[in-house]
Design an enzyme around this catalytic site. Structure first.
Site, PDB file in Angstrom:
ATOM      1  N   GLU A  33       0.820  -1.211   0.000  1.00 41.47           N
ATOM      2  CA  GLU A  33       0.000   0.000   0.000  1.00 41.47           C
ATOM      3  C   GLU A  33       0.856   1.265   0.000  1.00 41.47           C
ATOM      4  O   GLU A  33       0.546   2.239  -0.693  1.00 41.47           O
ATOM      5  CB  GLU A  33      -0.950   0.005   1.207  1.00 41.47           C
ATOM      6  CG  GLU A  33      -2.021  -1.078   1.181  1.00 41.47           C
ATOM      7  CD  GLU A  33      -2.958  -0.976  -0.009  1.00 41.47           C
ATOM      8  OE1 GLU A  33      -2.992   0.075  -0.670  1.00 41.47           O
ATOM      9  OE2 GLU A  33      -3.668  -1.961  -0.295  1.00 41.47           O
ATOM     10  N   TYR A 116      -6.487   6.098   4.390  1.00 45.23           N
ATOM     11  CA  TYR A 116      -6.589   5.052   3.368  1.00 45.23           C
ATOM     12  C   TYR A 116      -5.765   3.816   3.727  1.00 45.23           C
ATOM     13  O   TYR A 116      -6.264   2.692   3.678  1.00 45.23           O
ATOM     14  CB  TYR A 116      -6.140   5.599   2.007  1.00 45.23           C
ATOM     15  CG  TYR A 116      -5.808   4.499   1.046  1.00 45.23           C
ATOM     16  CD1 TYR A 116      -6.812   3.715   0.493  1.00 45.23           C
ATOM     17  CD2 TYR A 116      -4.480   4.194   0.740  1.00 45.23           C
ATOM     18  CE1 TYR A 116      -6.508   2.664  -0.358  1.00 45.23           C
ATOM     19  CE2 TYR A 116      -4.165   3.155  -0.114  1.00 45.23           C
ATOM     20  CZ  TYR A 116      -5.186   2.394  -0.656  1.00 45.23           C
ATOM     21  OH  TYR A 116      -4.887   1.345  -1.484  1.00 45.23           O
ATOM     22  N   ASP A 134      -9.411   5.509  -2.122  1.00 45.23           N
ATOM     23  CA  ASP A 134      -8.227   5.995  -2.831  1.00 45.23           C
ATOM     24  C   ASP A 134      -8.675   6.645  -4.137  1.00 45.23           C
ATOM     25  O   ASP A 134      -9.881   6.837  -4.362  1.00 45.23           O
ATOM     26  CB  ASP A 134      -7.220   4.856  -3.077  1.00 45.23           C
ATOM     27  CG  ASP A 134      -7.705   3.859  -4.117  1.00 45.23           C
ATOM     28  OD1 ASP A 134      -8.918   3.861  -4.453  1.00 45.23           O
ATOM     29  OD2 ASP A 134      -6.880   3.060  -4.602  1.00 45.23           O
TER      30      ASP A 134
END
Length: 345
Positions: A33, A116, A134
Site C-alpha cells: 500500500e 486510506y 483511494d
C-alpha cells in the site's frame, strides 16, 4: 444485484494475480500500500519484490540502514515514503514487539499511515469493516452516483468516506475493498473506460448524463515552481569525482548528488566559471565542458527542475574523491542515476 455485490462478482472474475493478494500478512499489505501510493502497479511491483526479497519481515527492514532502504527505493520517487517506511518498521519492532496493530485506530498512529492505508490494512488483514477511499474509489463512486463535489476538498473527503461506508460489503470487506480499487484501476479507468461492458452501467449517473470525462472533480491547487539546477561533475587527476548528501526538509532528503549550483535561471559556461568556486574550492581553474546543451527537465509534483550537467576537469586530487565505478553504491535521485549510466569518462 446491489452495488457491492456487483463489485464482488466482477472482482472474482477479473482480479489480477498480484503477490500481496494471496496473503493477510499486515507487513506485506502495508508495504504494498505504501509503495502503490501515487505509483502504478506495473511500476511498484518490481520494487515490492525487491523489498520482500531483501527484507522478508518487518524485523529485517527495521534492522537495515537508511541508506540500504533508500538505495532499494531508488527510482520510485516520493522518497519521504521510504523514510517513513523505515521509521514505522522500527516502531513496530520496538513498540509493538514486531506485530502490526490490528485496528484502524491503532494503525493510524504509525508514521506515514493515513486514513486510506489504515483502512486497507485493517480490512484486508483483520476483516475490520472500514471502507478504503483511494483515487480509484473516488472515481468509481463519483461517476456511479454522479457526485460533483471536489474530491480534494475537506467537504469532498468527508462526503466520499461516508458514501463509501454506506455502500461497502461488511460481510466480505476484504474482497470488497480490494475489488472496488481494482474496478477503478481496470474497468472504470481514468480515460476511455469501456462503459458498454461495465456491470454498473445501468445505474451509473455519469453514463446517463454523459459526464464520464468530467468526474471526479478535483480542485487544481498545485502551483508549479521552476528551479534551475547546475550539477558540477568534477573529475580530478585520478578521474575521481565528488558526491554530497542532501540534507534538510526539501526534495530527495538524504540522497546523494553531485555538487549543486542552483541559479535563478539558465546560465552559460562563462557565468558558471565565476561561480563554481562557491560550491567547491579549487587551487586552479578547471577545464569546463557542457554535458547537455538542452536542459533536462525533471518534473516533480510541485516543481520542474531545469537541469544542466557540467564536467569540470581539475589537476587537484580529491581526498574524498569517489571512483565512477563506486557511484552505484550510493542512493541517488533517478535524474543523477540516468546521468551516471550515460556519462563515459
Amino acid at each position: 444485484m446491489i452495488f457491492s455485490q456487483k463489485i464482488l462478482h466482477w472482482y472474482a472474475q477479473n482480479k489480477r494475480n498480484l503477490p500481496w493478494r494471496s496473503t493477510k500478512d499486515p507487513y506485506r499489505i502495508w508495504l504494498s500500500e505504501i509503495m502503490l501510493q501515487q505509483t502504478r502497479v506495473s511500476q511498484g511491483l518490481p520494487y515490492y519484490l525487491k523489498f520482500t526479497e531483501h527484507f522478508p519481515t518487518v524485523n529485517e527492514l527495521a534492522g537495515a540502514s537508511e541508506e540500504q532502504v533508500l538505495k532499494l527505493w531508488q527510482g520510485l520517487g516520493y522518497y519521504s515514503r521510504a523514510r517513513n517506511l523505515h521509521t514505522t518498521a522500527k516502531t513496530v519492532v520496538n513498540e509493538y514487539h514486531g506485530k502490526f496493530p490490528n485496528t484502524y485506530i491503532e494503525l493510524l498512529k504509525l508514521k506515514g499511515v493515513g486514513d486510506y492505508t489504515a483502512s486497507a490494512i485493517a480490512s484486508i488483514c483483520f476483516d475490520e469493516p472500514e471502507p478504503v477511499v483511494d483515487g480509484n474509489v473516488y472515481r468509481v463512486l463519483s461517476r456511479y452516483f454522479g457526485v460533483d463535489i471536489p474530491i480534494n476538498g475537506t467537504k469532498g473527503v468527508k462526503y466520499f468516506k461516508e458514501l463509501a461506508k454506506e455502500v461497502m460489503n461488511v460481510e466480505n470487506i476484504r474482497d470488497y475493498n480490494q475489488g472496488i480499487m481494482e474496478f477503478g484501476a481496470i474497468q472504470c479507468a481514468p480515460k476511455n473506460p469501456d462503459c458498454s461492458v461495465c456491470p454498473l452501467n445501468e445505474g451509473c449517473v455519469a453514463l446517463k448524463k454523459n459526464i464520464i470525462k468530467e468526474l471526479p472533480i478535483k480542485i487544481n491547487k498545485t502551483k508549479i515552481k521552476n528551479r534551475y539546477f547546475n550539477y558540477l561533475v568534477f573529475l580530478d587527476a585520478n578521474n575521481r569525482t565528488l558526491l554530497r548528501q542532501r540534507k534538510g526538509k526539501g526534495i530527495w532528503q538524504n540522497l546523494w548528488e553531485f555538487p549543486l549550483l542552483e541559479t535563478n535561471g539558465k546560465i552559460n559556461i562563462d557565468e558558471l566559471g565565476g561561480k563554481h568556486h562557491n560550491v567547491v574550492s579549487l587551487n586552479e581553474a578547471p577545464k569546463i565542458y557542457e554535458f547537455n546543451q538542452e536542459d533536462i527537465v525533471h518534473k516533480l509534483s510541485h516543481q520542474h527542475l531545469h537541469t544542466k550537467f557540467w564536467i569540470l576537469k581539475t589537476k587537484t586530487k580529491f581526498k574524498d574523491g569517489i571512483g565512477f565505478n563506486e557511484l552505484d553504491k550510493f542512493p541517488v535521485p533517478v535524474l543523477i542515476a540516468d546521468f551516471i549510466k550515460t556519462f563515459k569518462i
